[in-house]
Design an enzyme around this catalytic site. Structure first.
Site, PDB file in Angstrom:
ATOM      1  N   GLU A   1       4.556  -5.268   7.014  1.00 15.41           N
ATOM      2  CA  GLU A   1       3.760  -4.259   7.738  1.00 15.41           C
ATOM      3  C   GLU A   1       4.257  -4.041   9.162  1.00 15.41           C
ATOM      4  O   GLU A   1       4.228  -2.925   9.682  1.00 15.41           O
ATOM      5  CB  GLU A   1       2.275  -4.673   7.772  1.00 15.41           C
TER       6      GLU A   1
ATOM      7  N   GLU B   1      -0.538  -9.421  -0.942  1.00 15.73           N
ATOM      8  CA  GLU B   1      -1.957  -9.723  -0.701  1.00 15.73           C
ATOM      9  C   GLU B   1      -2.762  -9.670  -1.999  1.00 15.73           C
ATOM     10  O   GLU B   1      -3.698 -10.450  -2.193  1.00 15.73           O
ATOM     11  CB  GLU B   1      -2.515  -8.737   0.331  1.00 15.73           C
TER      12      GLU B   1
ATOM     13  N   GLY C   1       0.546  -5.130   0.721  1.00 15.15           N
ATOM     14  CA  GLY C   1      -0.633  -5.193  -0.139  1.00 15.15           C
ATOM     15  C   GLY C   1      -0.337  -5.816  -1.492  1.00 15.15           C
ATOM     16  O   GLY C   1      -1.233  -6.375  -2.136  1.00 15.15           O
TER      17      GLY C   1
ATOM     18  N   ALA D   1       0.859  -1.183   0.000  1.00 13.54           N
ATOM     19  CA  ALA D   1       0.000   0.000   0.000  1.00 13.54           C
ATOM     20  C   ALA D   1       0.897   1.236   0.000  1.00 13.54           C
ATOM     21  O   ALA D   1       2.034   1.190   0.490  1.00 13.54           O
ATOM     22  CB  ALA D   1      -0.891  -0.020   1.224  1.00 13.54           C
TER      23      ALA D   1
HETATM   24  N1  CO8 Z   1       4.531   3.273  -0.714  1.00 10.81           N
HETATM   25  C1  CO8 Z   1       4.922   4.438  -1.272  1.00 10.81           C
HETATM   26  N2  CO8 Z   1       6.063   4.584  -1.972  1.00 10.81           N
HETATM   27  C2  CO8 Z   1       6.862   3.494  -2.082  1.00 10.81           C
HETATM   28  C3  CO8 Z   1       6.524   2.253  -1.527  1.00 10.81           C
HETATM   29  C4  CO8 Z   1       5.288   2.147  -0.825  1.00 10.81           C
HETATM   30  N3  CO8 Z   1       4.840   1.000  -0.291  1.00 10.81           N
HETATM   31  N4  CO8 Z   1       7.504   1.363  -1.809  1.00 10.81           N
HETATM   32  C5  CO8 Z   1       8.434   2.042  -2.508  1.00 10.81           C
HETATM   33  N5  CO8 Z   1       8.049   3.327  -2.680  1.00 10.81           N
HETATM   34  C6  CO8 Z   1       8.760   4.392  -3.394  1.00 10.81           C
HETATM   35  C7  CO8 Z   1       9.919   4.910  -2.572  1.00 10.81           C
HETATM   36  O1  CO8 Z   1       9.465   5.861  -1.622  1.00 10.81           O
HETATM   37  C8  CO8 Z   1      10.777   5.516  -3.637  1.00 10.81           C
HETATM   38  O2  CO8 Z   1      10.239   6.753  -4.011  1.00 10.81           O
HETATM   39  P1  CO8 Z   1      11.199   8.069  -4.066  1.00 10.81           P
HETATM   40  O3  CO8 Z   1      12.175   7.757  -5.153  1.00 10.81           O
HETATM   41  O4  CO8 Z   1      10.255   9.175  -4.406  1.00 10.81           O
HETATM   42  O5  CO8 Z   1      11.833   8.178  -2.725  1.00 10.81           O
HETATM   43  C9  CO8 Z   1      10.583   4.561  -4.822  1.00 10.81           C
HETATM   44  O6  CO8 Z   1       9.363   3.857  -4.567  1.00 10.81           O
HETATM   45  C10 CO8 Z   1      11.688   3.538  -4.958  1.00 10.81           C
HETATM   46  O7  CO8 Z   1      11.832   2.874  -3.727  1.00 10.81           O
HETATM   47  P2  CO8 Z   1      13.244   2.688  -2.988  1.00 10.81           P
HETATM   48  O8  CO8 Z   1      14.145   3.823  -3.311  1.00 10.81           O
HETATM   49  O9  CO8 Z   1      12.979   2.417  -1.532  1.00 10.81           O
HETATM   50  O10 CO8 Z   1      13.766   1.368  -3.732  1.00 10.81           O
HETATM   51  P3  CO8 Z   1      14.718   0.231  -3.147  1.00 10.81           P
HETATM   52  O11 CO8 Z   1      15.037  -0.668  -4.280  1.00 10.81           O
HETATM   53  O12 CO8 Z   1      15.826   0.809  -2.351  1.00 10.81           O
HETATM   54  O13 CO8 Z   1      13.778  -0.569  -2.084  1.00 10.81           O
HETATM   55  C11 CO8 Z   1      11.790  -1.697  -1.371  1.00 10.81           C
HETATM   56  C12 CO8 Z   1      12.661  -1.270  -2.547  1.00 10.81           C
HETATM   57  C13 CO8 Z   1      12.537  -2.727  -0.509  1.00 10.81           C
HETATM   58  C14 CO8 Z   1      10.513  -2.326  -1.929  1.00 10.81           C
HETATM   59  C15 CO8 Z   1      11.464  -0.449  -0.489  1.00 10.81           C
HETATM   60  O14 CO8 Z   1      10.969   0.579  -1.329  1.00 10.81           O
HETATM   61  C16 CO8 Z   1      10.414  -0.725   0.568  1.00 10.81           C
HETATM   62  O15 CO8 Z   1      10.744  -1.272   1.599  1.00 10.81           O
HETATM   63  N6  CO8 Z   1       9.162  -0.295   0.321  1.00 10.81           N
HETATM   64  C17 CO8 Z   1       8.088  -0.415   1.274  1.00 10.81           C
HETATM   65  C18 CO8 Z   1       7.599  -1.837   1.376  1.00 10.81           C
HETATM   66  C19 CO8 Z   1       6.514  -1.963   2.417  1.00 10.81           C
HETATM   67  O16 CO8 Z   1       6.730  -1.717   3.589  1.00 10.81           O
HETATM   68  N7  CO8 Z   1       5.315  -2.358   1.987  1.00 10.81           N
HETATM   69  C20 CO8 Z   1       4.194  -2.555   2.873  1.00 10.81           C
HETATM   70  C21 CO8 Z   1       3.345  -1.340   2.899  1.00 10.81           C
HETATM   71  S1  CO8 Z   1       2.029  -1.488   4.128  1.00 10.81           S
HETATM   72  C22 CO8 Z   1       0.854  -2.358   3.306  1.00 10.81           C
HETATM   73  O17 CO8 Z   1       1.016  -2.788   2.203  1.00 10.81           O
HETATM   74  C23 CO8 Z   1      -0.416  -2.550   4.044  1.00 10.81           C
HETATM   75  C24 CO8 Z   1      -1.330  -3.436   3.235  1.00 10.81           C
HETATM   76  C25 CO8 Z   1      -2.719  -3.222   3.607  1.00 10.81           C
HETATM   77  C26 CO8 Z   1      -3.649  -3.671   2.537  1.00 10.81           C
HETATM   78  C27 CO8 Z   1      -3.344  -3.121   1.165  1.00 10.81           C
HETATM   79  C28 CO8 Z   1      -4.418  -3.426   0.214  1.00 10.81           C
HETATM   80  C29 CO8 Z   1      -3.974  -3.466  -1.199  1.00 10.81           C
END
Ligand code: CO8
Length: 258
Positions: A132, A112, A109, A66
């Site tokens: 999460e 999921e 998400g 998400a």
């Molecule tokens: N939300 C918003 N932006 C994101 C997300 C995210 N989940 N994941 C990555 N991005 C963005 C980063 O902020 C970054 O943007 P910017 O360049 O503007 O800073 C861009 O994508 C590239 O990401 P990274 O620079 O971090 O890339 P890396 O290769 O270094 O890392 C990762 C990749 C490991 C995937 C890292 O981005 C990460 O850890 N992302 C978050 C993953 C996460 O925690 N996901 C869970 C979110 S909570 C959730 O999903 C709740 C689910 C509830 C139900 C959802 C229903 C569909």
């Protein structure tokens, strides 16, 4: 034709193809994307020319969860009042079979969303996880429920409590994904699977999907009764007549003829 901001949607033969398209955010799922998924799935569900829906992302990310930027400012009352994410289950609601073609990150998400699909075909670079807990929350769209049914308690506890990622091989070994293929072959293999399903009798494929889904929901005796009724009922369809006739005539069946 519907224009989408966060998706690329097309029909290829009898396969409805949805590509998540927020590359700068690694296809993070926001409200617009969820709403557009609803629209796209509803259109494919109503289209007799579509027999299977394939959903995919990019080579780098199926979806990284998400959208954290959208979620961060929300309060409990915002979520409760709006029943936040209650409609983020379009693949699960689809009556037609669905295939997820997953490359790169399928986290939170994103994992999921893939788990809501009937087949998950993963590229060898795919990474699945429910991170999460590292954000101070828990999964909200099946990451504790569908995941546990798919992979069992031991693996689900490991993923949900540590937030670690697992690679495609581990995901296949524990039953989360149907097949793992080289990244370069992902779309070819996933499209072939979707085309194969879409070429079956549509009512039969929809029934088969519903039956397997019920295996997660019903006690065995109820599930077996439901299966037998569905088996009986399919003898009232063109699909059964064509499928058996084709076998007897030693030819390929021609289902879903207009
Ligand atoms: N939300 C918003 N932006 C994101 C997300 C995210 N989940 N994941 C990555 N991005 C963005 C980063 O902020 C970054 O943007 P910017 O360049 O503007 O800073 C861009 O994508 C590239 O990401 P990274 O620079 O971090 O890339 P890396 O290769 O270094 O890392 C990762 C990749 C490991 C995937 C890292 O981005 C990460 O850890 N992302 C978050 C993953 C996460 O925690 N996901 C869970 C979110 S909570 C959730 O999903 C709740 C689910 C509830 C139900 C959802 C229903 C569909």
């Amino acid at each position: 034709m519907t224009c989408y901001e966060t998706l690329i949607v097309e029909t290829v033969g009898r396969v409805g193809v949805i590509r998540l398209n927020r590359p700068k955010a690694l296809n993070a799922l926001n409200s617009t994307l969820a709403e557009e998924l609803r629209t796209a799935f509803a259109a494919f569900d109503q289209d007799d020319g579509v027999g299977c829906v394939l959903i995919t992302g990019s080579e780098r990310a199926f979806a990284a969860g998400a959208d954290i930027k959208e979620m961060a400012p929300r309060s409990f009352i915002d979520n409760f009042s709006a029943n936040y994410m209650a409609n983020w289950d379009s693949p699960a609601r689809s009556r037609k079979p669905t295939v997820a073609a997953v490359a790169g990150f399928a986290l939170g998400g994103g994992c999921e969303l893939a788990m809501q699909c009937d087949l998950v075909i993963a590229a060898d670079n795919a990474k699945f996880g429910q991170p999460e807990i590292t954000l101070g929350i828990v999964p909200g769209l099946g990451g504790t429920q569908r995941l546990t049914r798919a992979v069992g308690k031991a693996k689900a506890m490991d993923l949900v409590l540590t937030g670690r990622m697992m690679d495609a091989t581990e995901a296949e070994r524990c039953g989360l994904v149907s097949r793992v293929v080289p990244l370069a072959d992902l779309m070819t293999v996933a499209m072939q699977a979707a085309e194969t399903i879409a070429a079956m009798s549509l009512p039969t494929a929809m029934t088969a999907k519903e039956l397997v889904q019920r295996a997660h929901e019903l006690p065995l005796a109820e599930g077996l009764r439901f299966e037998r009724r569905a088996f009986h009922a399919l003898f009232g369809t063109d699909g059964q007549r064509e499928g058996m006739q084709a076998f007897l005539e030693k030819r390929k069946p021609r289902f879903n003829q207009p």
